[in-house]
Design a protein around this motif. Structure first.
Motif, PDB file in Angstrom:
ATOM      1  N   VAL A  26       0.817  -1.208   0.000  1.00 16.31           N
ATOM      2  CA  VAL A  26       0.000   0.000   0.000  1.00 16.31           C
ATOM      3  C   VAL A  26       0.859   1.270   0.000  1.00 16.31           C
ATOM      4  O   VAL A  26       0.449   2.293  -0.507  1.00 16.31           O
ATOM      5  CB  VAL A  26      -0.971   0.009   1.214  1.00 16.31           C
ATOM      6  CG1 VAL A  26      -1.802   1.278   1.241  1.00 16.31           C
ATOM      7  CG2 VAL A  26      -1.873  -1.205   1.162  1.00 16.31           C
ATOM      8  N   GLY A  27       2.044   1.182   0.544  1.00 15.32           N
ATOM      9  CA  GLY A  27       2.909   2.356   0.656  1.00 15.32           C
ATOM     10  C   GLY A  27       3.440   2.826  -0.688  1.00 15.32           C
ATOM     11  O   GLY A  27       3.080   2.308  -1.747  1.00 15.32           O
ATOM     12  N   PRO A  28       4.335   3.780  -0.632  1.00 20.01           N
ATOM     13  CA  PRO A  28       4.861   4.370  -1.876  1.00 20.01           C
ATOM     14  C   PRO A  28       5.958   3.541  -2.535  1.00 20.01           C
ATOM     15  O   PRO A  28       6.687   4.038  -3.371  1.00 20.01           O
ATOM     16  CB  PRO A  28       5.424   5.708  -1.385  1.00 20.01           C
ATOM     17  CG  PRO A  28       5.850   5.436   0.014  1.00 20.01           C
ATOM     18  CD  PRO A  28       4.846   4.456   0.548  1.00 20.01           C
ATOM     19  N   PHE A  29       6.054   2.283  -2.173  1.00 20.49           N
ATOM     20  CA  PHE A  29       7.147   1.444  -2.658  1.00 20.49           C
ATOM     21  C   PHE A  29       6.719   0.552  -3.812  1.00 20.49           C
ATOM     22  O   PHE A  29       7.085  -0.614  -3.866  1.00 20.49           O
ATOM     23  CB  PHE A  29       7.678   0.578  -1.510  1.00 20.49           C
ATOM     24  CG  PHE A  29       7.988   1.347  -0.275  1.00 20.49           C
ATOM     25  CD1 PHE A  29       9.072   2.209  -0.234  1.00 20.49           C
ATOM     26  CD2 PHE A  29       7.184   1.237   0.846  1.00 20.49           C
ATOM     27  CE1 PHE A  29       9.357   2.921   0.910  1.00 20.49           C
ATOM     28  CE2 PHE A  29       7.458   1.955   1.988  1.00 20.49           C
ATOM     29  CZ  PHE A  29       8.559   2.798   2.022  1.00 20.49           C
ATOM     30  N   GLN A  30       5.973   1.086  -4.732  1.00 30.61           N
ATOM     31  CA  GLN A  30       5.467   0.271  -5.843  1.00 30.61           C
ATOM     32  C   GLN A  30       6.629  -0.286  -6.656  1.00 30.61           C
ATOM     33  O   GLN A  30       7.533   0.440  -7.058  1.00 30.61           O
ATOM     34  CB  GLN A  30       4.561   1.112  -6.743  1.00 30.61           C
ATOM     35  CG  GLN A  30       3.833   0.301  -7.775  1.00 30.61           C
ATOM     36  CD  GLN A  30       2.703   1.079  -8.423  1.00 30.61           C
ATOM     37  OE1 GLN A  30       2.529   2.251  -8.165  1.00 30.61           O
ATOM     38  NE2 GLN A  30       1.945   0.412  -9.252  1.00 30.61           N
ATOM     39  N   GLY A  31       6.618  -1.596  -6.848  1.00 28.83           N
ATOM     40  CA  GLY A  31       7.648  -2.251  -7.639  1.00 28.83           C
ATOM     41  C   GLY A  31       8.839  -2.742  -6.845  1.00 28.83           C
ATOM     42  O   GLY A  31       9.761  -3.320  -7.404  1.00 28.83           O
ATOM     43  N   ILE A  78      -6.406  -5.042   0.947  1.00 28.84           N
ATOM     44  CA  ILE A  78      -5.185  -4.371   0.494  1.00 28.84           C
ATOM     45  C   ILE A  78      -5.379  -3.794  -0.906  1.00 28.84           C
ATOM     46  O   ILE A  78      -4.949  -2.677  -1.188  1.00 28.84           O
ATOM     47  CB  ILE A  78      -3.986  -5.348   0.550  1.00 28.84           C
ATOM     48  CG1 ILE A  78      -3.551  -5.516   2.002  1.00 28.84           C
ATOM     49  CG2 ILE A  78      -2.830  -4.869  -0.311  1.00 28.84           C
ATOM     50  CD1 ILE A  78      -2.455  -6.504   2.225  1.00 28.84           C
ATOM     51  N   GLU A  79      -6.040  -4.538  -1.765  1.00 31.33           N
ATOM     52  CA  GLU A  79      -6.296  -4.017  -3.114  1.00 31.33           C
ATOM     53  C   GLU A  79      -7.223  -2.799  -3.068  1.00 31.33           C
ATOM     54  O   GLU A  79      -7.035  -1.841  -3.821  1.00 31.33           O
ATOM     55  CB  GLU A  79      -6.865  -5.104  -4.019  1.00 31.33           C
ATOM     56  CG  GLU A  79      -5.866  -6.168  -4.387  1.00 31.33           C
ATOM     57  CD  GLU A  79      -4.604  -5.618  -5.047  1.00 31.33           C
ATOM     58  OE1 GLU A  79      -4.707  -4.812  -5.999  1.00 31.33           O
ATOM     59  OE2 GLU A  79      -3.502  -6.005  -4.606  1.00 31.33           O
ATOM     60  N   LEU A  80      -8.199  -2.828  -2.174  1.00 31.93           N
ATOM     61  CA  LEU A  80      -9.074  -1.676  -2.005  1.00 31.93           C
ATOM     62  C   LEU A  80      -8.283  -0.476  -1.485  1.00 31.93           C
ATOM     63  O   LEU A  80      -8.460   0.652  -1.960  1.00 31.93           O
ATOM     64  CB  LEU A  80     -10.221  -2.018  -1.054  1.00 31.93           C
ATOM     65  CG  LEU A  80     -11.234  -0.916  -0.783  1.00 31.93           C
ATOM     66  CD1 LEU A  80     -11.976  -0.544  -2.070  1.00 31.93           C
ATOM     67  CD2 LEU A  80     -12.229  -1.353   0.277  1.00 31.93           C
ATOM     68  N   ALA A  81      -7.394  -0.723  -0.537  1.00 31.19           N
ATOM     69  CA  ALA A  81      -6.555   0.358  -0.002  1.00 31.19           C
ATOM     70  C   ALA A  81      -5.642   0.916  -1.092  1.00 31.19           C
ATOM     71  O   ALA A  81      -5.408   2.134  -1.150  1.00 31.19           O
ATOM     72  CB  ALA A  81      -5.740  -0.148   1.181  1.00 31.19           C
ATOM     73  N   GLN A  82      -5.131   0.053  -1.962  1.00 36.22           N
ATOM     74  CA  GLN A  82      -4.310   0.537  -3.077  1.00 36.22           C
ATOM     75  C   GLN A  82      -5.131   1.445  -3.988  1.00 36.22           C
ATOM     76  O   GLN A  82      -4.650   2.473  -4.445  1.00 36.22           O
ATOM     77  CB  GLN A  82      -3.763  -0.632  -3.890  1.00 36.22           C
ATOM     78  CG  GLN A  82      -2.593  -1.315  -3.253  1.00 36.22           C
ATOM     79  CD  GLN A  82      -2.048  -2.438  -4.119  1.00 36.22           C
ATOM     80  OE1 GLN A  82      -2.630  -2.811  -5.138  1.00 36.22           O
ATOM     81  NE2 GLN A  82      -0.925  -2.995  -3.704  1.00 36.22           N
ATOM     82  N   ARG A  83      -6.352   1.051  -4.222  1.00 35.05           N
ATOM     83  CA  ARG A  83      -7.230   1.859  -5.086  1.00 35.05           C
ATOM     84  C   ARG A  83      -7.498   3.228  -4.462  1.00 35.05           C
ATOM     85  O   ARG A  83      -7.494   4.246  -5.152  1.00 35.05           O
ATOM     86  CB  ARG A  83      -8.547   1.089  -5.289  1.00 35.05           C
ATOM     87  CG  ARG A  83      -9.549   1.777  -6.124  1.00 35.05           C
ATOM     88  CD  ARG A  83      -9.231   1.590  -7.560  1.00 35.05           C
ATOM     89  NE  ARG A  83     -10.274   2.214  -8.351  1.00 35.05           N
ATOM     90  CZ  ARG A  83     -10.214   2.305  -9.642  1.00 35.05           C
ATOM     91  NH1 ARG A  83      -9.204   1.805 -10.283  1.00 35.05           N
ATOM     92  NH2 ARG A  83     -11.166   2.889 -10.303  1.00 35.05           N
ATOM     93  N   LEU A  84      -7.687   3.243  -3.146  1.00 35.15           N
ATOM     94  CA  LEU A  84      -7.979   4.497  -2.450  1.00 35.15           C
ATOM     95  C   LEU A  84      -6.757   5.408  -2.343  1.00 35.15           C
ATOM     96  O   LEU A  84      -6.908   6.626  -2.215  1.00 35.15           O
ATOM     97  CB  LEU A  84      -8.536   4.207  -1.052  1.00 35.15           C
ATOM     98  CG  LEU A  84      -9.903   3.500  -1.021  1.00 35.15           C
ATOM     99  CD1 LEU A  84     -10.285   3.157   0.414  1.00 35.15           C
ATOM    100  CD2 LEU A  84     -10.971   4.360  -1.674  1.00 35.15           C
TER     101      LEU A  84
END
Length: 149
Positions: A26-31, A78-84
């Motif tokens: 969820v944090g800013p660490f995408q990838g 978690i996927e919902l939190a990513q979307r938000l």
């Protein structure tokens, strides 16, 4: 002595691993998972496989299917939190999370099937034979509307 403390140790590890996964997903660490696993879906599968195993160890008296359901719902959350938070939420990630959690249940189901057959093999041969004869010797019930006799 270790057996008595195993659920407590597993709960601490579950909190730590769950926190690391939540911040990573969820944090800013995408990838960031690509440093360990090159495919995003495999990373989700591995993470939820491990988290579900830790849940089984942390809560040994709970039903395993309930714990697996909680893990799948956590993946959805978690996927919902990513979307938000503005990140991409993918249905494929939810599927990988669910498959990872359900993969832990596969040995449980196979073990249950094996234990049923083991229980049957432990019965004396005469008892197994008598049970088969009783089943085979039972007369068919009469059709409806026809009196038995």
């Amino acid at each position: 002595m270790l057996r008595r403390h195993a659920p407590t140790v597993a709960r601490v590890l579950l909190l730590l691993a769950g926190g690391v996964c939540a911040v990573g997903m969820v944090g800013p660490f995408q990838g960031v998972e690509e440093a360990f696993v090159p495919w995003d879906k495999a990373a989700h599968f591995i993470a939820f496989y491990g988290l579900t195993i830790l849940m089984f160890a942390a809560f040994p008296k709970r039903r395993r299917l309930d714990l697996t359901t909680i893990a799948v719902l956590a993946g959805c959350g978690i996927e919902l939190a990513q979307r938000l938070t503005g990140r991409d939420a993918e249905l494929g990630d939810v599927a990988a999370d669910a498959l990872g959690a359900l993969a832990v249940m596969a040995p449980v189901w196979v073990g249950r099937l094996r234990s049923d057959s083991r229980r049957e093999r432990r019965r004396p041969f005469a008892a197994r034979l008598a049970a088969r004869r009783v089943i085979a010797a039972k007369p068919a019930p009469p059709p409806e509307g026809v009196a038995a006799g």
